[in-house]
Write a protein that holds these residues in place. Structure first.
Motif, PDB file in Angstrom:
ATOM      1  N   ALA A  13       0.831  -1.207   0.000  1.00 60.43           N
ATOM      2  CA  ALA A  13       0.000   0.000   0.000  1.00 60.43           C
ATOM      3  C   ALA A  13       0.863   1.253   0.000  1.00 60.43           C
ATOM      4  N   ASN A  14       0.366   2.265  -0.721  1.00 56.87           N
ATOM      5  CA  ASN A  14       1.042   3.557  -0.776  1.00 56.87           C
ATOM      6  C   ASN A  14       0.036   4.677  -0.559  1.00 56.87           C
ATOM      7  N   CYS A  15       0.435   5.660   0.251  1.00 59.17           N
ATOM      8  CA  CYS A  15      -0.449   6.792   0.525  1.00 59.17           C
ATOM      9  C   CYS A  15       0.376   7.881   1.209  1.00 59.17           C
ATOM     10  N   THR A  56      -1.070   8.759  -8.726  1.00 55.53           N
ATOM     11  CA  THR A  56       0.144   8.646  -9.540  1.00 55.53           C
ATOM     12  C   THR A  56      -0.068   7.670 -10.697  1.00 55.53           C
ATOM     13  N   HIS A  57      -0.755   6.553 -10.419  1.00 55.08           N
ATOM     14  CA  HIS A  57      -1.034   5.550 -11.449  1.00 55.08           C
ATOM     15  C   HIS A  57      -2.030   4.537 -10.887  1.00 55.08           C
ATOM     16  N   GLU A  58      -2.459   3.605 -11.736  1.00 51.46           N
ATOM     17  CA  GLU A  58      -3.626   2.790 -11.420  1.00 51.46           C
ATOM     18  C   GLU A  58      -3.317   1.475 -10.695  1.00 51.46           C
ATOM     19  N   ARG A  60      -2.845  -1.433  -8.038  1.00 50.27           N
ATOM     20  CA  ARG A  60      -3.688  -1.707  -6.872  1.00 50.27           C
ATOM     21  C   ARG A  60      -3.113  -1.152  -5.564  1.00 50.27           C
ATOM     22  N   ASP A  61      -1.780  -1.228  -5.408  1.00 48.94           N
ATOM     23  CA  ASP A  61      -1.171  -0.732  -4.170  1.00 48.94           C
ATOM     24  C   ASP A  61      -1.265   0.795  -4.045  1.00 48.94           C
ATOM     25  N   HIS A  62      -1.805   1.453  -5.091  1.00 49.88           N
ATOM     26  CA  HIS A  62      -1.971   2.913  -5.058  1.00 49.88           C
ATOM     27  C   HIS A  62      -3.440   3.345  -5.075  1.00 49.88           C
ATOM     28  N   VAL A  63      -4.348   2.436  -5.485  1.00 45.97           N
ATOM     29  CA  VAL A  63      -5.753   2.870  -5.647  1.00 45.97           C
ATOM     30  C   VAL A  63      -6.757   2.034  -4.864  1.00 45.97           C
ATOM     31  N   THR A 137       8.188   7.725  -6.963  1.00 47.04           N
ATOM     32  CA  THR A 137       8.245   6.284  -6.648  1.00 47.04           C
ATOM     33  C   THR A 137       7.629   5.536  -7.805  1.00 47.04           C
ATOM     34  N   ASP A 138       7.885   4.242  -7.888  1.00 48.22           N
ATOM     35  CA  ASP A 138       7.394   3.425  -9.005  1.00 48.22           C
ATOM     36  C   ASP A 138       7.974   3.932 -10.324  1.00 48.22           C
ATOM     37  N   LEU A 139       9.296   3.883 -10.423  1.00 49.19           N
ATOM     38  CA  LEU A 139       9.934   4.247 -11.691  1.00 49.19           C
ATOM     39  C   LEU A 139      11.108   3.295 -11.934  1.00 49.19           C
ATOM     40  N   GLY A 185      10.283  -0.642 -14.360  1.00 45.44           N
ATOM     41  CA  GLY A 185       9.956  -1.359 -13.128  1.00 45.44           C
ATOM     42  C   GLY A 185      10.098  -0.466 -11.916  1.00 45.44           C
ATOM     43  N   HIS A 186      11.052  -0.840 -11.046  1.00 46.61           N
ATOM     44  CA  HIS A 186      11.227  -0.106  -9.785  1.00 46.61           C
ATOM     45  C   HIS A 186      12.687   0.283  -9.600  1.00 46.61           C
ATOM     46  N   LEU A 187      12.901   1.337  -8.827  1.00 48.00           N
ATOM     47  CA  LEU A 187      14.232   1.922  -8.690  1.00 48.00           C
ATOM     48  C   LEU A 187      15.068   1.196  -7.628  1.00 48.00           C
ATOM     49  N   GLY A 210      11.034   5.176  -0.011  1.00 46.40           N
ATOM     50  CA  GLY A 210       9.760   4.468  -0.081  1.00 46.40           C
ATOM     51  C   GLY A 210       9.780   3.282  -1.020  1.00 46.40           C
ATOM     52  N   HIS A 211       8.662   2.573  -1.033  1.00 46.79           N
ATOM     53  CA  HIS A 211       8.445   1.393  -1.880  1.00 46.79           C
ATOM     54  C   HIS A 211       9.574   0.375  -1.699  1.00 46.79           C
ATOM     55  N   ILE A 212      10.025   0.216  -0.454  1.00 44.38           N
ATOM     56  CA  ILE A 212      11.134  -0.695  -0.155  1.00 44.38           C
ATOM     57  C   ILE A 212      10.622  -2.130  -0.186  1.00 44.38           C
TER      58      ILE A 212
HETATM   59 ZN   LIG Z   1       3.560   0.753  -6.318  1.00 44.19          ZN
END
Ligand SMILES: [Zn+2]
Ligand SMILES: [Zn+2]
Length: 268
Positions: A13-15, A56-58, A60-63, A137-139, A185-187, A210-212
């Motif tokens: 989850a992200n918020c 940021t994008h669609e 599930r962990d963001h919406v 995040t998420d890049l 993907g992810h950084l 974040g997003h660890i």
């Molecule tokens: Zn994410």
């Protein structure tokens, strides 16, 4: 006054909550509506003061919590058109153009494009009272646009997803390893810390990682790389966000003189 708290960050989850005296909104809500409101109350903020949710994008962990939260608080969801088309039904949608600045209350918002495997993913650069908060995040990689968007910020939320050695030796299927490490993907920790090193400046106060990943990284590894990348400046705080507990509400204007590296906070 310009404050933020990362209410949750990670693959579950992200918020993020940002606020000034008269403006308060969320960026993403991968938490359930109930848990999100509980964490907002824990910060001493009435969830009824939240005026909008920016996406940021669609993924599930963001919406995940957005449809219910937007209806319960009776607030609009801001997203670009491509993202708005693919999210579940929400209370009301306001669309923005990626790259075009807009305002909510006294916060001006610039969404910027990031490379990620979503329909039109963005990071955000927010400005209020001459102070800047930026999140990326998420890049999959750092582009010149991302570097420009985070440069000069006084507070940053940066993805520090994985340690490349841990990723390739962990138990993920090959396809998932490829996806995570791809350009969309992810950084990784080292890409994140390279971005931090390049953009760190004497007025940067707070850095949140974040997003660890819980399988291909540890908060200690992520923090160690970020601390090395920022050792030439005096931060007020450097910490990890996690999915289980909100960070404290951080004042972006806080003095950097009481420098402390919060290695153990929030279970990180
Ligand atoms: Zn994410
Ligand atoms: Zn994503």
């Amino acid at each position: 006054m310009f404050q933020f708290s990362v209410l949750a960050s990670g693959s579950k989850a992200n918020c993020t909550l940002v606020k000034t005296e008269n403006t308060c909104f969320l960026i993403d809500c991968g938490l359930s509506s109930r848990e999100c409101q509980r964490r907002i109350r824990e910060l001493g903020i009435d969830p009824a003061h939240v005026q909008a949710i920016l996406l940021t994008h669609e993924h599930r962990d963001h919406v995940f919590g957005v449809p219910v939260l937007s209806r319960q608080l009776d607030i609009p969801v801001f997203a670009n058109q491509a993202t708005a088309r693919v999210i579940p039904r929400v209370n009301a949608v306001e669309t923005f153009e990626t790259g075009q600045e807009f305002n909510i209350g006294d916060i001006s918002i610039r969404p910027f494009s990031i490379p990620h495997d979503a329909i039109e993913p963005v990071g955000f650069r927010l400005s209020a009272h001459g102070l800047v908060y930026a999140q990326a995040t998420d890049l999959g990689r750092v582009t010149p646009l991302v570097t420009a968007a985070v440069r000069g910020a006084h507070a940053l939320l940066l993805e520090s997803n994985h340690d490349p050695d841990m990723l390739w030796s962990c138990g993920y299927p090959w396809e998932l390893k490829q996806r995570i490490s791809s350009q969309h993907g992810h950084l990784s920790n080292n890409s994140s810390s390279a971005l931090l090193y390049e953009t760190a400046h004497s007025d940067l106060r707070h850095v949140v990682l974040g997003h660890i990943s819980e399988n291909s990284n540890t908060p200690a590894l992520a923090l160690a790389e970020a601390a090395r990348a920022s050792e030439h400046i005096s931060l007020a705080s450097l910490r990890c966000a996690n999915p289980y507990q909100a960070t404290p509400l951080m004042d972006i204007a806080a003095e950097s003189s009481s420098s402390s590296i919060l290695r153990a906070s929030n279970g990180c």
